[in-house]
Design an enzyme around this catalytic site. Structure first.
Site, PDB file in Angstrom:
ATOM      1  N   CYS A  57     -15.193  -3.081  50.872  1.00 50.14           N
ATOM      2  CA  CYS A  57     -14.967  -1.946  51.875  1.00 50.14           C
ATOM      3  C   CYS A  57     -16.334  -1.715  52.649  1.00 50.14           C
ATOM      4  O   CYS A  57     -17.258  -1.523  51.930  1.00 50.14           O
ATOM      5  CB  CYS A  57     -14.368  -0.771  51.348  1.00 50.14           C
ATOM      6  SG  CYS A  57     -12.754  -0.875  50.649  1.00 50.14           S
ATOM      7  N   TRP A 105     -10.990  -3.960  51.723  1.00 48.35           N
ATOM      8  CA  TRP A 105     -10.766  -4.962  50.575  1.00 48.35           C
ATOM      9  C   TRP A 105      -9.841  -4.031  49.852  1.00 48.35           C
ATOM     10  O   TRP A 105     -10.411  -3.369  48.964  1.00 48.35           O
ATOM     11  CB  TRP A 105     -12.073  -5.654  50.062  1.00 48.35           C
ATOM     12  CG  TRP A 105     -11.823  -6.586  49.014  1.00 48.35           C
ATOM     13  CD1 TRP A 105     -11.803  -7.845  49.610  1.00 48.35           C
ATOM     14  CD2 TRP A 105     -11.721  -6.625  47.828  1.00 48.35           C
ATOM     15  NE1 TRP A 105     -11.609  -8.677  48.349  1.00 48.35           N
ATOM     16  CE2 TRP A 105     -11.247  -8.028  47.106  1.00 48.35           C
ATOM     17  CE3 TRP A 105     -11.579  -5.706  46.769  1.00 48.35           C
ATOM     18  CZ2 TRP A 105     -11.233  -8.194  46.013  1.00 48.35           C
ATOM     19  CZ3 TRP A 105     -11.289  -6.099  45.257  1.00 48.35           C
ATOM     20  CH2 TRP A 105     -11.165  -7.378  45.014  1.00 48.35           C
ATOM     21  N   ASN A 118     -14.492   3.989  49.787  1.00 49.21           N
ATOM     22  CA  ASN A 118     -14.902   2.677  49.082  1.00 49.21           C
ATOM     23  C   ASN A 118     -15.148   3.065  47.450  1.00 49.21           C
ATOM     24  O   ASN A 118     -15.599   3.791  47.223  1.00 49.21           O
ATOM     25  CB  ASN A 118     -16.256   2.363  49.660  1.00 49.21           C
ATOM     26  CG  ASN A 118     -16.872   1.080  49.138  1.00 49.21           C
ATOM     27  OD1 ASN A 118     -18.155   0.934  49.105  1.00 49.21           O
ATOM     28  ND2 ASN A 118     -16.368   0.356  48.187  1.00 49.21           N
ATOM     29  N   GLU A 134     -22.161 -24.333  40.253  1.00 48.02           N
ATOM     30  CA  GLU A 134     -22.303 -23.518  41.769  1.00 48.02           C
ATOM     31  C   GLU A 134     -21.590 -24.399  42.670  1.00 48.02           C
ATOM     32  O   GLU A 134     -21.148 -23.844  43.633  1.00 48.02           O
ATOM     33  CB  GLU A 134     -23.817 -23.245  42.022  1.00 48.02           C
ATOM     34  CG  GLU A 134     -24.157 -22.730  43.402  1.00 48.02           C
ATOM     35  CD  GLU A 134     -23.655 -21.362  43.778  1.00 48.02           C
ATOM     36  OE1 GLU A 134     -23.057 -20.768  42.827  1.00 48.02           O
ATOM     37  OE2 GLU A 134     -23.663 -20.854  44.493  1.00 48.02           O
TER      38      GLU A 134
END
Ligand code: G6P
Length: 615
Positions: free
Chosen positions: A2, A75, A101, A485
């Site tokens: 957010c 989000w 948020n 990764e």
């Protein structure tokens, strides 16, 4: 997770807020919205989906001109990504609009209380309770600042709230606990945002807020109090990068730009670390050498790519310091009653410095008396602020959601810390440290040479742009976290099934998944100087015998792998511990190009957010 913007000043609030949201969209892109104050009332627009949907809505139904407003890019946590659940949320009486948020953990109880009072809810969000609570306080005669303090004290969890009311012209008020918020200080205008990127084109003067503070901005003043309204301090600082750092500069994606920035980023992490006295210098180590000599265990806590950087660092730190080093996922750490005491050094790695899991982990560690060193890329973020010491990676803003330069510079910063500890604890002589530093200082050129030869990696990626395919990554020692990764990059942006395995573990199970044509990347340790080299070459033969298509990353001139490699990428020569700094780069580029070929939004992959500020 957010993005929030607040503005008050002389410009059109809508323009400033939309531009700010564009720079914060990496934080979430499930919906976007804004509210402004004009003609004695609130006016707002909000739309599910990316910011472009909101812009289209504003084009069709413009808001009135205003110089005061708030905006949000979401989000989703509570409630699906719909128009109704998009922020801002406006109280039933239209007296206040709020963006949020974080997660209000006691929202169910508050919602029940408000429903009993007859409030009708229009969304499934936790945020809407804040709008109604603020309205109740305003109706009782409070100013927005007082209302914000009163409401914030009733909330549990993590939140940044930013609100406007038509009752108070030229004023925007915010509160923060556990979620990011910075103030941008301008001339005749002021800003609030989750990240300085939102206002960097207008001002580079910022204020870092503390925990549990309320901040009120007007065009000419910034007032900070605690939740009870008592005056409180905020720390002023100057942002050391400018707008160009937050733009793509001709690249198609931020991620590509950030991959290509890695030589410079690594050089900046290393810059100025070696003093005239022949000693390592770190940013802010507020832990005495005596304390550092006393520690008997190091625990690295982090999430995502930062966790893998920690896994790489463990090998170097243990090797150089001979202190036991554990690496733990921050989200798991505090829930398993870890053995932490004042002799433990906790190293936390976070690009954003705001990841909630990591923040909670370090708070837990400090409660147990441990010292905490943060490795962070974001100046003034919550995690470094709450740590005993900080080593900044100085990588510049990372905007692509999938971390690239963040990861490489974290590895370098961890290595600096390892060398520093070895120096302080007398485990290495100055000339030994100097020799490793010289090798590290050669890495920017080595990374640049990988980038100069990246085209064959791109070509391979384009030929493999098929959704159904699974891709595996093998490595040993520091090559193992590099494999993890590499697989994470592919999952994050190409949405492909990708797994990283320790090459030696293959025979204990994972080899069963290898079929005819399965693509397997293998990171081969440097030849000759590394005892594991031959073992990994045997692992390549084992998978090849079972039909795998082998894509091998090996040191320049390593001819021993050539017979078993369907594709061979040469890496610059360096020692084993430094090999991750060059071996990760082709894997990043591979994922990037493959995701691009699949037509994905590389910078804003589905379901993800750059900075995850909820647990
Ligand atoms: C999110 C991002 C990852 C990142 C992780 C940790 O999940 O999508 O790219 O590695 O958070 O973030 P941090 O800011 O703490 O390094």
């Amino acid at each position: 997770m957010c993005g929030i913007v607040g503005y008050v000043g002389q410009r059109q609030a809508e323009d400033v807020i939309i531009e700010g949201l564009r720079r914060l969209e990496y934080r979430g892109y499930d919906s976007a919205g804004l509210a402004v104050v004009a003609d004695g009332g609130l006016h707002w627009a909000k739309k599910a989906g990316k910011l472009t949907n909101l812009e289209a809505e504003l084009e069709a139904n413009p808001l009135p001109a205003s110089r005061q407003g708030i905006g949000h890019t979401r989000w989703a946590t509570h409630g699906a990504p719909t128009d109704e659940n998009a922020h801002p949320h406006v109280s039933a009486d239209g007296s206040v609009a709020v963006v949020h948020n974080g997660i209000i953990e006691n929202f169910a109880a508050l919602r029940a209380e408000l429903k009993d009072e007859g409030v009708e809810f229009r969304s499934d969000t936790d945020t809407e309770v804040a709008a109604h609570l603020l309205a109740r306080e305003l109706a009782g005669g409070s100013t927005l600042q007082q209302a914000m303090g009163a409401v914030a004290s009733r909330l549990e969890g993590a939140f940044t709230l930013v609100a406007v009311t038509p009752n108070e012209l030229d004023t925007v008020v915010a509160a923060r606990r556990n979620s990011p918020l910075v103030v941008g200080v301008g001339q005749g205008e002021n800003f609030l945002a989750s990240d300085v990127a939102a206002f960097i084109e207008h001002t580079r003067d910022a204020l870092e807020l503390g925990q549990d503070q309320v901040v009120t901005i007007t065009p000419d003043a910034v007032t900070v109090t605690d939740f009870a309204g008592n005056p409180s301090e905020a720390h002023p600082y100057h942002v050391d990068w400018d707008l160009s750092a937050a733009e793509k500069q001709g690249h198609d994606w931020f991620m590509r730009k950030e991959i290509f920035e890695q030589p410079r980023a690594v050089a900046d992490t290393l810059l100025g670390r070696w003093s005239d006295r022949g000693e390592l210098v770190l940013d802010e180590v507020r832990i005495s050498p005596e304390d550092l000599r006393r520690i008997n265990k190091i625990v690295i806590v982090a999430c995502g790519s930062s966790f893998y950087a920690g896994m790489v660092a463990k090998y170097a730190i243990e090797h150089w310091t001979r202190v036991a080093c554990e690496v733990e996922l921050a989200s798991e750490f505090r829930y398993r009653d870890p053995i932490i005491d004042p002799m433990t050094l906790v190293v936390t790695i976070s690009q954003s410095g705001e990841t909630a899991d990591t923040l909670m982990a370090i708070r837990h560690a400090r409660e147990q008396g441990a010292k905490v060193i943060a490795i962070c890329n974001t100046n003034g973020a919550t995690i470094p602020r709450e740590s005993d010491a900080v080593i900044y990676t100085h990588a510049g803003p990372e905007i692509g959601v999938a971390s690239t330069k963040g990861f490489l510079t974290q590895v370098v910063a961890c290595y600096l810390l390892g060398l520093y500890l070895a120096q302080v604890r007398g485990m290495k002589y100055g000339d030994e440290i100097r020799a490793i530093m010289t090798e590290l200082e050669a890495m920017p050129d080595a990374i640049q040479s990988v980038l100069d030869g990246i085209e064959p990696v791109y070509q391979l990626a384009r030929t493999m742009a098929v959704h159904e395919q699974a891709v595996f990554f093998l490595g040993r020692h520091v090559g193992y976290p590099v494999a993890l990764e590499g697989a994470l990059k592919l999952k994050e942006i190409a949405y492909m099934h990708a797994e990283g395995f320790a090459a030696g573990e293959l025979k204990h199970g994972p080899i069963a998944v290898i079929e005819e044509g399965t693509p397997v990347f293998v990171i081969v340790p440097p030849q000759g100087r590394d005892q594991l080299h031959d073992k990994v070459v045997s692992n390549i033969q084992e998978i090849r015998a079972r039909g795998a298509r082998t894509i091998v990353l090996a040191e320049q001139g390593d001819e021993s792998v050539r017979p078993f490699a369907d594709t061979l990428f040469a890496l610059p020569r360096c020692s084993t511990l430094l090999q991750p700094l060059v071996a990760t780069v082709p894997l990043q580029a591979f994922a990037l190009e493959l995701a691009t070929a699949l037509g994905h939004d590389v910078d804003q992959p589905r379901n993800l957010a750059k900075s995850v500020t909820v647990e």
